[in-house]
Design a protein around this motif. Structure first.
Motif, mmCIF file in Angstrom:
data_model
loop_
_atom_site.group_PDB
_atom_site.id
_atom_site.type_symbol
_atom_site.label_atom_id
_atom_site.label_comp_id
_atom_site.label_asym_id
_atom_site.label_seq_id
_atom_site.Cartn_x
_atom_site.Cartn_y
_atom_site.Cartn_z
ATOM 1 N N CYS A 29 0.815 -1.226 0.000
ATOM 2 C CA CYS A 29 0.000 0.000 0.000
ATOM 3 C C CYS A 29 0.846 1.273 0.000
ATOM 4 O O CYS A 29 0.293 2.365 -0.011
ATOM 5 C CB CYS A 29 -0.934 0.003 1.208
ATOM 6 S SG CYS A 29 -0.095 0.134 2.795
ATOM 7 N N GLY A 39 -2.208 2.574 3.696
ATOM 8 C CA GLY A 39 -3.157 1.743 4.427
ATOM 9 C C GLY A 39 -4.317 1.259 3.579
ATOM 10 O O GLY A 39 -5.174 0.530 4.053
ATOM 11 N N GLU A 40 -4.383 1.696 2.318
ATOM 12 C CA GLU A 40 -5.460 1.285 1.419
ATOM 13 C C GLU A 40 -4.874 0.706 0.133
ATOM 14 O O GLU A 40 -3.849 1.160 -0.354
ATOM 15 C CB GLU A 40 -6.349 2.475 1.039
ATOM 16 C CG GLU A 40 -7.195 2.990 2.160
ATOM 17 C CD GLU A 40 -8.170 4.071 1.689
ATOM 18 O OE1 GLU A 40 -8.012 4.576 0.564
ATOM 19 O OE2 GLU A 40 -9.082 4.376 2.469
ATOM 20 N N ILE A 86 -8.930 -1.849 2.951
ATOM 21 C CA ILE A 86 -7.747 -1.775 3.804
ATOM 22 C C ILE A 86 -6.718 -2.797 3.349
ATOM 23 O O ILE A 86 -7.045 -3.846 2.800
ATOM 24 C CB ILE A 86 -8.077 -1.975 5.306
ATOM 25 C CG1 ILE A 86 -8.539 -3.397 5.590
ATOM 26 C CG2 ILE A 86 -9.058 -0.962 5.796
ATOM 27 C CD1 ILE A 86 -8.543 -3.729 7.064
ATOM 28 N N CYS A 87 -5.484 -2.481 3.586
ATOM 29 C CA CYS A 87 -4.377 -3.360 3.234
ATOM 30 C C CYS A 87 -4.321 -4.499 4.249
ATOM 31 O O CYS A 87 -4.297 -4.260 5.454
ATOM 32 C CB CYS A 87 -3.076 -2.574 3.238
ATOM 33 S SG CYS A 87 -1.624 -3.559 2.896
ATOM 34 N N GLY A 98 -4.183 -1.660 7.574
ATOM 35 C CA GLY A 98 -4.572 -0.257 7.479
ATOM 36 C C GLY A 98 -3.683 0.723 8.228
ATOM 37 O O GLY A 98 -3.925 1.911 8.188
ATOM 38 N N SER A 99 -2.627 0.260 8.887
ATOM 39 C CA SER A 99 -1.782 1.187 9.640
ATOM 40 C C SER A 99 -0.751 1.859 8.746
ATOM 41 O O SER A 99 -0.279 2.950 9.065
ATOM 42 C CB SER A 99 -1.071 0.445 10.776
ATOM 43 O OG SER A 99 -0.128 -0.468 10.260
#
Length: 57
Positions: free
Chosen positions: A20, A24-25, A45-46, A51-52
């Motif tokens: 990502c 995070g996406e 989200i990844c 998503g972090s």
């Protein structure tokens, strides 16, 4: 003679997630029909970093 204090080191910045690029996406193509034509993209989200945006070791 006084004892010298060592400078405090800052921890290195966290590495970016590969799939990502730290956002995070991730995006996926949406395909429709028998010929599987691309009609758009969908984001989510990844799953590698949840998503972090930070890489896990």
């Amino acid at each position: 003679m006084a004892v010298r204090k060592r400078p405090i080191r800052k921890p290195p910045p966290p590495k970016k997630c590969g799939p990502c690029d730290g956002t995070g996406e991730v995006t996926r193509s949406v395909r429709v029909g028998r010929k599987q034509r691309v009609v758009g993209q969908q984001t989510g989200i990844c799953l590698a970093c949840f998503g972090s945006g930070k890489a896990t070791d």
